[in-house]
Design a protein around this motif. Structure first.
Motif, PDB file in Angstrom:
ATOM      1  N   THR A  95     -41.564  10.694  37.702  1.00 35.96           N
ATOM      2  CA  THR A  95     -41.599  10.133  39.055  1.00 35.96           C
ATOM      3  C   THR A  95     -40.512  10.745  39.929  1.00 35.96           C
ATOM      4  N   HIS A 129     -40.786  13.169  43.257  1.00 37.33           N
ATOM      5  CA  HIS A 129     -40.027  12.847  44.474  1.00 37.33           C
ATOM      6  C   HIS A 129     -39.253  14.090  44.936  1.00 37.33           C
ATOM      7  N   GLU A 189     -41.547  16.607  46.456  1.00 39.01           N
ATOM      8  CA  GLU A 189     -41.950  16.151  47.786  1.00 39.01           C
ATOM      9  C   GLU A 189     -40.912  16.562  48.822  1.00 39.01           C
ATOM     10  N   ARG A 217     -35.860  10.169  52.534  1.00 39.60           N
ATOM     11  CA  ARG A 217     -36.309  10.606  51.216  1.00 39.60           C
ATOM     12  C   ARG A 217     -35.147  11.220  50.426  1.00 39.60           C
ATOM     13  N   LEU A 268     -33.586   9.765  46.927  1.00 37.78           N
ATOM     14  CA  LEU A 268     -33.366  10.605  45.745  1.00 37.78           C
ATOM     15  C   LEU A 268     -31.932  10.455  45.255  1.00 37.78           C
TER      16      LEU A 268
END
Length: 269
Positions: free
Chosen positions: A119, A123, A126, A142, A146
């Motif tokens: 996961t 991330h 992305e 984002r 992280l």
């Protein structure tokens, strides 16, 4: 081995987020000398294998692995058996990272730097895609998410020898003309060999490597500001362009020109 000039790699810097930089490198066999960064480094392997030596421990990294290297931790991440590997590296400014804690931390550590989490890896990818695209208002959140998902530990810096601290300060303040180690050792009433040993014990680096890394980090800051490569080499303390180029490649696995051409994602080109 291919020249760094022939390696497919790029550096992306969001104009609206000056505290982050992304490096993406494809199919590279280029090795690095042992080095450190002023900020937090977060790497992700997307093809092949990498052998990373971080804080004295060796790790074998492969697809899907993330490695987190705190600021000022000496490390190297090199190809396995000279085979190519592809990877991304996110660099986050240390001040921004430390400010994410309440109260603000003075240093960051991590118990296990290698993370194998599908996961979190998704991330990360992305974020890589967002940084390669036109600016997104979601990028900052984002990145923060992280960072908050990483098992970083705020801590107090370990004590270092006074001679090591003062030697490091002197080198950082005198990139062009530092005093010889023999002269500096005398000011501490130490033998040169003892000073080198203490400094390496405290930093994980020799004074010579520390100076080269400091010069390269300064050069990178000037190249990001758009200054001429020839001027940057001289300002950073290198006697000639050949020495500057060779040292830059040995510590970054990229040429000064490749680094200077790294674009802001606000350029949209």
């Amino acid at each position: 081995m291919a020249s760094p000039r022939d390696i497919n790699q790029r550096f992306l810097r969001p104009a609206h987020l000056p505290w982050v930089e992304l490096r993406s490198t494809q199919q590279s066999r280029q090795a690095y000398k042992r080095h450190q960064h002023a900020g937090l480094s977060i790497g992700a392997i997307v093809d092949g294998e990498t052998c990373c030596v971080c804080d004295g421990q060796e790790y074998r990294l492969r697809y899907g692995d993330i490695i987190v290297i705190p600021p000022q931790v000496a490390h190297s991440c090199n190809p396995v058996a000279s085979q190519p590997r592809s990877y991304h590296m996110l660099f986050l400014d240390a001040s921004w990272c430390l400010a994410q804690f309440a109260p603000a931390a003075s240093q960051l550590t991590i118990a296990q730097p290698v993370i194998r989490d599908a996961t979190l890896f998704a991330h990360y990818l992305e974020i890589v895609a967002m940084m390669a695209a036109p600016p997104s208002p979601m990028l900052a959140s984002r990145l923060q998410a992280l960072f908050q998902a990483l098992p970083l530990i705020p801590s107090v810096p370990l004590p270092v020898h006074r001679a090591s601290r003062q030697l490091g300060d002197h080198l950082l303040e005198n990139l062009q003309r530092p005093l010889a180690l023999e002269a500096l050792a005398k000011t501490f009433a130490l033998r040169k060999e003892t000073l080198i040993r203490l400094f390496r014990q405290d930093t994980g680096l020799t004074p010579g490597a520390f100076l080269n890394i400091a010069r390269i980090e300064y050069a990178k800051s000037r190249l990001r500001a758009g200054e001429d490569i020839a001027d940057v080499g001289y300002q950073s303390g290198f006697a000639d362009q050949s020495h500057f180029h060779k040292t830059f490649v040995s510590y970054t696995a990229a040429t000064p020109r490749q680094y200077a051409r790294g674009r802001s994602i606000s350029d949209n080109n």
